[in-house]
Design a protein around this motif. Sequence first.
Motif, PDB file in Angstrom:
ATOM      1  N   UNK A  22      45.066  51.451  31.233  1.00 20.06           N
ATOM      2  CA  UNK A  22      44.210  51.198  32.395  1.00 20.06           C
ATOM      3  C   UNK A  22      45.045  50.582  33.516  1.00 20.06           C
ATOM      4  N   UNK A  23      44.708  50.972  34.749  1.00 18.58           N
ATOM      5  CA  UNK A  23      45.417  50.412  35.906  1.00 18.58           C
ATOM      6  C   UNK A  23      44.541  49.460  36.714  1.00 18.58           C
ATOM      7  N   UNK A  24      43.343  49.135  36.192  1.00 20.33           N
ATOM      8  CA  UNK A  24      42.439  48.224  36.911  1.00 20.33           C
ATOM      9  C   UNK A  24      42.376  46.855  36.247  1.00 20.33           C
ATOM     10  N   UNK A  25      43.342  46.563  35.367  1.00 21.08           N
ATOM     11  CA  UNK A  25      43.403  45.286  34.667  1.00 21.08           C
ATOM     12  C   UNK A  25      44.825  44.745  34.734  1.00 21.08           C
ATOM     13  N   UNK A  26      44.965  43.463  34.475  1.00 22.05           N
ATOM     14  CA  UNK A  26      46.278  42.844  34.336  1.00 22.05           C
ATOM     15  C   UNK A  26      46.462  42.399  32.899  1.00 22.05           C
ATOM     16  N   UNK A  27      47.541  42.874  32.245  1.00 19.90           N
ATOM     17  CA  UNK A  27      47.869  42.436  30.902  1.00 19.90           C
ATOM     18  C   UNK A  27      48.679  41.148  31.013  1.00 19.90           C
ATOM     19  N   UNK A  28      48.218  40.094  30.361  1.00 19.80           N
ATOM     20  CA  UNK A  28      48.791  38.758  30.521  1.00 19.80           C
ATOM     21  C   UNK A  28      49.804  38.474  29.410  1.00 19.80           C
ATOM     22  N   UNK A  29      50.955  37.973  29.803  1.00 15.84           N
ATOM     23  CA  UNK A  29      51.935  37.490  28.823  1.00 15.84           C
ATOM     24  C   UNK A  29      51.435  36.180  28.210  1.00 15.84           C
TER      25      UNK A  29
ATOM     26  N   UNK B  12      38.188  37.129  32.078  1.00 12.02           N
ATOM     27  CA  UNK B  12      39.257  37.111  31.088  1.00 12.02           C
ATOM     28  C   UNK B  12      38.697  37.639  29.784  1.00 12.02           C
ATOM     29  N   UNK B  13      39.479  38.480  29.098  1.00  9.51           N
ATOM     30  CA  UNK B  13      39.060  38.995  27.794  1.00  9.51           C
ATOM     31  C   UNK B  13      40.267  39.294  26.939  1.00  9.51           C
ATOM     32  N   UNK B  14      40.050  40.008  25.838  1.00  7.29           N
ATOM     33  CA  UNK B  14      41.150  40.363  24.937  1.00  7.29           C
ATOM     34  C   UNK B  14      40.838  41.713  24.315  1.00  7.29           C
ATOM     35  N   UNK B  15      41.911  42.419  23.937  1.00  7.21           N
ATOM     36  CA  UNK B  15      41.727  43.804  23.500  1.00  7.21           C
ATOM     37  C   UNK B  15      42.923  44.271  22.689  1.00  7.21           C
ATOM     38  N   UNK B  16      42.714  45.326  21.952  1.00  8.38           N
ATOM     39  CA  UNK B  16      43.819  46.068  21.333  1.00  8.38           C
ATOM     40  C   UNK B  16      44.734  46.564  22.448  1.00  8.38           C
TER      41      UNK B  16
ATOM     42  N   UNK C 244      34.253  46.010  26.559  1.00  8.91           N
ATOM     43  CA  UNK C 244      34.872  44.758  27.010  1.00  8.91           C
ATOM     44  C   UNK C 244      35.828  45.010  28.173  1.00  8.91           C
ATOM     45  N   UNK C 245      36.685  46.013  28.049  1.00 12.19           N
ATOM     46  CA  UNK C 245      37.656  46.287  29.105  1.00 12.19           C
ATOM     47  C   UNK C 245      36.968  46.672  30.406  1.00 12.19           C
TER      48      UNK C 245
END
Length: 506
Positions: free
Chosen positions: A427-434, A416-420, A405-406
Motif C-alpha cells: 500500500x502507498x497510503x500508509x507509513x510503515x514505522x520502524x 496507528x495500527x499493526x498488520x502482517x 484494519x489497513x
Amino acid sequence: MTLASLGVIIPGIAALYEFGVKGRKRLGYRVQMDTTAMDVVQTPFRGALGDLRKDGVQLTDPTVVLLRIENAGATGIDENDYAAPVKSKAGITVRFPDRTVVGMVVTELSNKYLKAYFEDWDELTVGGDTIELPRVQLNKKAHYKVLAVLDRAATATAPLGQYQEPEVSGGIRGGVGQGGIDRTESRTGPPRTLYALIGLLAAIVVAQLFIFVRSDRATPLDCAAGRLTVTGSTAFEPIVREAARSYADLCPDASFSFDMRGSGEGLLTLNEAARQAGGEASTAGLLAFSDGEKPTGMPGLVPRPIAFFLFTIVVNAETGVHDLAQEQIQRIYRGEITNWKEIGGRDLPIRLISRNPGSGTRAAFQHRVLGGRREPGSNSDDCRNRDPGTPPGVVRCARDSTEALLRAVAETPGALGYSELGAAAVRDDLTLVRINGQAAEVIGADHGTYPFWETEFGYTHGEPDARSLAASFLRYLTNQVGADIIRANGDRPCAELANPQLCRPS
C-alpha cells in the motif's frame, strides 16, 4: 539424461580443445596494412610519400605492408621449435607476388630481448620478392612487427595497385594442426567459438527446463486428491490462497475452500469440529493457520511450523512519524501519549486501530511489542470519536481482518495500527514505522533486533494421513513452490533461518 550428459560433455570437449589443442605451441601472423603509396589524394603534406625512390630512381608503384608476427598459443616458442633446417637462420619466409622488396624495418617489439634477433639482419636474404625472418624466441603473447616498402616487379602482370596478399610460410614442431603458421585476427571481444558454445549450452538449459516443466505438470510431485477447507489467520490468507491456487494447478484432483476469520476463530473451528465428531475422520479435510501458538485447552491440535512471519506498525500518512521506540509504543497504548506532536509528529490526536480479540496478529502484538500487556478494550465504532458514555482517553477501535484494519488506518487522521508485513508493504497510503530504528526485515528479527514477528503454524487435529491433501499441502508450503510464495511476501520458511529454533513451539 541425454541433455544433461551433453551439458557436461560439451564443456569438457571445449576445455580439452582450449587447453590441450589450442593451448599448444602456435605461431601466427597478421597483415595489418597492405596499401599503395601513390593512388592517394595528393595533399600538400604528402612529403616523402610522394617521392619514394631507390638508388635515386623513383618507385613505379610503391606499396607499404605492415606484418605482425606473434605467439598465438599458450606456451613459449623457442629458436629450435621452428620447422626449418638446423643450419638456416630463417624461421619464416614472406613472399610478395608481382612485387619487389625495396626496404624494411622492425617497427615494434613486445619486449626488448627481441632486439638481439635482428642485429645480424643483413645476413638474411632481403631482396627480390621475398623477406626471410629469423628464428625468434617468442614467449607467451610476444610479438614483433615488420614494415616493408615494395615496388612493382618488372615482370608483374597484375594491374597497378592490385597485388595478391603476402604469402607467409613457416611453422613450428609439435604445433597446432600441421604446425604451420596461422593467420590470426585482431579481436577485442570473445571469439566466435565462445559465443557458439554459450548459445549451445543455453539451448540445452532451456530444453532441460522445458522437459522438466512438462514432466512436472504431467506427474507433479506429492500430488493428493480431495477437498480441503482452510481456516484461521487473515494475515496469512494471501499466502495460503496463492499457494492453494498453485497446488490446484499442478494437482487438478485437489480443491480448496476458505473460511479465514482470524487465528483464534480458526483454532476454535478445528477444535469444535473434532469435539463434535468424537474422532479425527471428520477433520481430515480441515486445516487451520494461526499467527503464533494455540491457547491452552486444545490438546488434540497438532502444530507444524510453517513460516517466520513478520508484522509491522503502520500509521496514517499524515502523522509525520516514521520511527518509534518500543517504549513509546507501550506508552501510547497505556494512554500516556495522546498527540503525535508529543513525540515529534504533527499536531494530530492519536487514534488506535486494533484487531479484534482472538486475532493472532493482536496476540503477537501484545506478546512481542507490548511486553505481554493486554490492549485495553475498544471505545469507538467509527475510529474517530469515542462512543457516548465512555471515559476520556485515546480513541480505540477494532477491526476483524487485516485489510479492514489497513483501510481504516489509511482513512483515519492520526491513526496507528499493526498488520502482517506483506499486506501493508504493497500500500502507498500508509507509513510503515520502524521499531527502535529497525525496519521489518527477516535478518533483524532473526538476530533479535526487530521485535515484531511470530511463527505461523499450520494445525490439524491429530496426525493426518501422509497421503491426505492436508499433509501434502503442508509439505508443499515448506518444501516446494509454497516456500517461494512465502519468501515473495517478505517472510521466510522456518528452515531457512539462521536460528531455526525460533520457530519451534515453546
